[in-house]
Design a protein around this motif. Structure first.
Motif, PDB file in Angstrom:
ATOM      1  N   CYS A  74       0.822  -1.198   0.000  1.00 35.50           N
ATOM      2  CA  CYS A  74       0.000   0.000   0.000  1.00 35.50           C
ATOM      3  C   CYS A  74       0.860   1.253   0.000  1.00 35.50           C
ATOM      4  CB  CYS A  74      -0.928  -0.023   1.223  1.00 35.50           C
ATOM      5  SG  CYS A  74      -2.410   0.960   0.982  1.00 35.50           S
TER       6      CYS A  74
ATOM      7  N   TRP B 155      -6.729  -7.960   1.992  1.00 35.23           N
ATOM      8  CA  TRP B 155      -7.864  -7.370   1.302  1.00 35.23           C
ATOM      9  C   TRP B 155      -7.455  -6.583   0.065  1.00 35.23           C
ATOM     10  CZ3 TRP B 155      -7.163  -2.169   0.948  1.00 35.23           C
ATOM     11  CH2 TRP B 155      -6.327  -1.573   1.908  1.00 35.23           C
ATOM     12  N   LEU B 156      -6.152  -6.333  -0.094  1.00 32.65           N
ATOM     13  CA  LEU B 156      -5.681  -5.478  -1.188  1.00 32.65           C
ATOM     14  C   LEU B 156      -5.319  -6.275  -2.433  1.00 32.65           C
ATOM     15  CD1 LEU B 156      -4.932  -2.675  -2.209  1.00 32.65           C
ATOM     16  CD2 LEU B 156      -2.688  -2.958  -1.131  1.00 32.65           C
TER      17      LEU B 156
ATOM     18  N   LYS C 205      -1.077  -5.335  -7.253  1.00 35.14           N
ATOM     19  CA  LYS C 205      -1.395  -4.309  -8.241  1.00 35.14           C
ATOM     20  C   LYS C 205      -1.475  -4.933  -9.632  1.00 35.14           C
ATOM     21  CE  LYS C 205       0.669  -0.148 -10.321  1.00 35.14           C
ATOM     22  NZ  LYS C 205       1.831   0.779 -10.233  1.00 35.14           N
TER      23      LYS C 205
ATOM     24  N   TYR D 215     -16.837   0.316  -0.393  1.00 37.23           N
ATOM     25  CA  TYR D 215     -16.474  -1.077  -0.663  1.00 37.23           C
ATOM     26  C   TYR D 215     -17.457  -2.044  -0.004  1.00 37.23           C
ATOM     27  CZ  TYR D 215     -13.993  -0.115   3.792  1.00 37.23           C
ATOM     28  OH  TYR D 215     -13.648   0.274   5.069  1.00 37.23           O
TER      29      TYR D 215
ATOM     30  N   ASN E  28     -17.432  -5.685  -1.226  1.00 34.95           N
ATOM     31  CA  ASN E  28     -16.150  -6.392  -1.217  1.00 34.95           C
ATOM     32  C   ASN E  28     -15.949  -7.025   0.146  1.00 34.95           C
ATOM     33  OD1 ASN E  28     -13.359  -7.098  -1.147  1.00 34.95           O
ATOM     34  ND2 ASN E  28     -12.972  -5.660  -2.811  1.00 34.95           N
TER      35      ASN E  28
ATOM     36  N   MET F 167     -12.415  -6.694   1.707  1.00 35.88           N
ATOM     37  CA  MET F 167     -12.111  -5.372   2.243  1.00 35.88           C
ATOM     38  C   MET F 167     -12.865  -5.128   3.542  1.00 35.88           C
ATOM     39  SD  MET F 167     -11.833  -2.892  -1.125  1.00 35.88           S
ATOM     40  CE  MET F 167     -11.112  -1.529  -0.191  1.00 35.88           C
TER      41      MET F 167
ATOM     42  N   GLU G 266     -12.925  -0.198  -5.846  1.00 32.21           N
ATOM     43  CA  GLU G 266     -11.850  -0.122  -6.840  1.00 32.21           C
ATOM     44  C   GLU G 266     -10.946   1.087  -6.635  1.00 32.21           C
ATOM     45  OE1 GLU G 266     -15.521  -1.749  -9.168  1.00 32.21           O
ATOM     46  OE2 GLU G 266     -15.116  -0.252  -7.616  1.00 32.21           O
TER      47      GLU G 266
ATOM     48  N   LYS H 216      -8.602   0.866  -3.540  1.00 32.57           N
ATOM     49  CA  LYS H 216      -7.488  -0.057  -3.773  1.00 32.57           C
ATOM     50  C   LYS H 216      -6.459   0.559  -4.734  1.00 32.57           C
ATOM     51  CE  LYS H 216      -8.381  -4.451  -4.195  1.00 32.57           C
ATOM     52  NZ  LYS H 216      -8.989  -5.745  -4.602  1.00 32.57           N
TER      53      LYS H 216
ATOM     54  N   CYS I 291      -4.273   2.880  -2.862  1.00 26.71           N
ATOM     55  CA  CYS I 291      -3.326   2.168  -2.007  1.00 26.71           C
ATOM     56  C   CYS I 291      -2.168   1.613  -2.813  1.00 26.71           C
ATOM     57  CB  CYS I 291      -4.036   1.054  -1.246  1.00 26.71           C
ATOM     58  SG  CYS I 291      -5.154   1.639   0.039  1.00 26.71           S
ATOM     59  N   TRP I 292      -2.441   1.069  -3.993  1.00 22.93           N
ATOM     60  CA  TRP I 292      -1.354   0.601  -4.849  1.00 22.93           C
ATOM     61  C   TRP I 292      -0.431   1.752  -5.255  1.00 22.93           C
ATOM     62  CZ3 TRP I 292      -5.746  -2.140  -7.790  1.00 22.93           C
ATOM     63  CH2 TRP I 292      -5.956  -3.427  -7.276  1.00 22.93           C
TER      64      TRP I 292
END
Length: 626
Positions: free
Chosen positions: A31, A61-62, A65, A319, A322, A325, A356, A359, A362-363
């Protein structure tokens, strides 16, 4: 989201779990970029445990990438401001940016025919809409202070100030664009008077408490230690006098807010904003220094690359759908769910969003705000058809357990009670409690007096000593759902119908006796409920409505915990430094809810999305804001 994209997204997660290829090298999949060898070792250790770097969760949860090959990109689009997500926040951001002269492109994952904003309430203050009705103007600083108090200080006050100070202009601007009728507007399915504008007073009202109808003007109203203001534009449409069997009773089922928002979409398009439908945001594009320069989306024909010279704005929502997440980020709800034997799928809420944008940030080096993270789940109280109002509440043991006027404390105090019954107990003077409720989220709504009139009619029909109870129409929201009310000429008879017996029955009778003593004394020396709300339960017939405290809850309407940003909604890294070119609005934005959703007016969720979306578009194009 179509089936193909859903499968791709799941494959990222299951593939990582199967191969163990989590975030061992934080710079690749974590992240945030790994800074040194020591952090490399720490990330490797965390990855081996299945966690995401920077979070306490034991679930990944991530995921990794996505890596998109340039050869798989079927189209490239050059723009200045790219808005990912065309909901309440994205619509207003795109419009404001286009009004500021920028080239704007909006990516929306729904098809054009299926696109529709959710909800009905816009919480705000100091609009012409409110002031013309006698509600305001109010002091911005006092309202910001109340927001911070209700959020436990776990917010960015300047972002909240931007919301409160600019909310009136945002709502007035949006409503001023509505010129009815317009053949370009797709009517909401439940519109039964299409010749009437969605901004007509018969279609949009302001939620107010009952005592406002008696001339109360001493705002803010203080209940349960918290202040509230009349500050909600509720696009409720034509009043339904019964349940709409065809369209159901979902949140915002009768709302005409989407018709209003379509005018903002059209105005933005007239100014040059381009909308791209049926495309799902996939990954951000960054230069060698980490600045965000665009994004890659996936559409029906393949991947599309957008080059954004000024900014990428994340407006893809929460989210709620998800499960990974939710289980990885919603610590409080997860722990309650675990104790109740629930799984991560049980936490899934009503919103269709998959997280989406969060995430993607975070990437790119951003972070979700630290726990606890708020959800739009307010509690499991016995609100009955009355809404959340200050009636006497008893738990399964027959004990009174809280200040019932404190909507803010509804969820955390109820869920800590014994599993089982929660009962709201009242008597022939039930209407006095309903009138004294504050205009918080879920409270009695006297903005349409018909709701109260019809509830009075239904209460008169409650069949006494019927163990099945009688259905009454609710008066707190647009959806005319029915809630069961039980009645009896005696307290013993009522409590017996509810299921109290033995020691629990004795406790319940003693609790009511104690409560009545406090009411007559004029002071709640047990829990401090406001004197105006201390209405004794002693005049037959007696009434009750019930709920079941399961000691766990899902996320309800949605998650509220978004990304860490600076005061201008620029997403920040782990050190609090802005990531150039990356912004968050709507439910991608953190710093606005703290650990709960109850607020000094209904509609903060959409109100903050609409307002801060507009503010972000203005800031990105150098326009003035308050």
């Amino acid at each position: 989201m179509d089936d193909k994209i859903t499968l791709n997204r799941r494959s990222f997660l299951t593939g990582a779990a199967a191969t163990g290829a989590l975030a061992a090298a934080g710079a690749l999949f974590g992240c945030a970029p790994t800074q040194n060898a020591s952090n490399d070792a720490a990330s490797a250790e965390q990855s081996a445990q299945g966690t995401v770097d920077g979070y306490s969760s034991v679930i990944d949860w991530l995921g990794p990438k996505p890596e998109i090959d340039e050869a798989d990109i079927v189209q490239t689009v050059d723009t200045e401001i790219l808005v990912l997500g065309g909901g309440n926040a994205g619509i207003q951001c795109a419009l404001a940016a286009a009004e500021g002269g920028a080239k704007v492109d909006v990516v929306e994952k729904a098809t054009e025919d299926a696109r529709k904003v959710k909800g009905e309430d816009i919480g705000h203050c100091n609009s012409k809409f409110l002031i013309d009705q006698g509600y305001g103007p109010y002091d911005v600083g006092e309202i910001v202070e109340e927001f911070c108090i209700r959020c436990g200080g776990r917010v960015r006050p300047e972002i909240l100030r931007k919301y409160v100070a600019n909310s009136g202009e945002a709502v007035d601007h949006m409503m001023d664009l509505v010129q009815w009728p317009d053949d370009r507007i797709k009517l909401c399915a439940t519109t039964i008077e299409p010749d009437v504008s969605p901004c007509d007073p018969s279609q949009v009202i302001c939620q107010v408490p009952g005592i406002a109808l008696d001339g109360y003007t001493d705002w803010p109203m203080k209940r349960g230690g918290y202040r509230s203001w009349p500050g909600t534009a509720m696009f409720m449409g034509t009043i339904r006098h019964d349940i709409d069997e065809e369209n159901g009773n979902g949140v915002g089922a009768f709302s005409r807010l989407d018709e209003v928002q379509q005018f903002s979409i059209l105005k933005g398009q007239e100014l040059g904003a381009t909308w791209h439908f049926n495309e799902t945001a996939t990954v951000l594009v960054q230069d060698e220094q980490g600045a965000v320069t665009g994004a890659i989306t996936e559409g029906p024909d393949g991947y599309v690359k957008y080059n954004a010279s000024k900014a990428v704005v994340l407006a893809t929502g929460d989210y709620s759908q998800n499960a990974d997440m939710l289980w990885g980020l919603q610590d409080e709800l997860v722990e309650w769910a675990m104790r109740a034997g629930k799984t991560k799928e049980d936490l899934v809420g009503m919103s269709p969003n998959m997280g989406e944008g969060i995430k993607m940030a975070c990437w790119a080096g951003g972070f979700v705000e630290a726990s606890p993270r708020a959800t739009n789940q307010n509690g499991s109280g016995a609100n009955g058809p009355w809404g959340v109002c200050p009636m006497l509440w008893l738990n399964a043991n027959g004990d009174r357990f809280m200040n019932e006027a404190s909507v803010q404390q509804n969820f955390p105090e109820i869920i800590r009670q014994p599993k089982g019954l929660i009962a709201a107990i009242t008597d022939a003077n039930w209407a006095e409690s309903v009138k004294n409720g504050a205009p918080d989220h879920g409270s009695p709504n006297f903005g349409r007096v018909e709701y109260f009139t019809e509830l009075q009619e239904d209460m008169e029909k409650v069949e006494l000593d019927n163990p099945e109870g009688t259905e009454c129409r609710t008066m707190c929201i647009a959806e005319r759902t029915h809630k069961v009310v039980y009645g009896s000429e005696t307290l013993e008879g009522l409590l017996g119908i509810l299921g109290y017996e033995g020691e629990a029955l004795e406790n319940a009778l003693a609790s009511i006796e104690r409560y009545n003593e406090l009411c007559h004394a004029g002071i709640d020396s047990d829990f401090g409920k406001d004197a105006e709300c201390m209405i004794p339960v002693e005049t037959p017939p007696f009434y009750a409505s019930t709920a079941q405290n399961q000691r766990w809850l899902n996320v309800g309407l949605g998650t509220m915990g978004g990304l860490e940003t600076d005061d201008d909604m620029n997403v920040t890294d782990k050190d609090g430094n802005p990531i150039p070119g990356l912004y968050a609005i709507g439910r991608c934005l953190g710093g606005t809810f703290g650990f709960s959703n109850p607020n000094p007016w209904a509609g903060k969720n959409i109100g903050s999305a609409v307002t801060l979306g507009r503010v972000c578009g203005k800031l990105l194009t150098g326009q003035d804001i308050q």
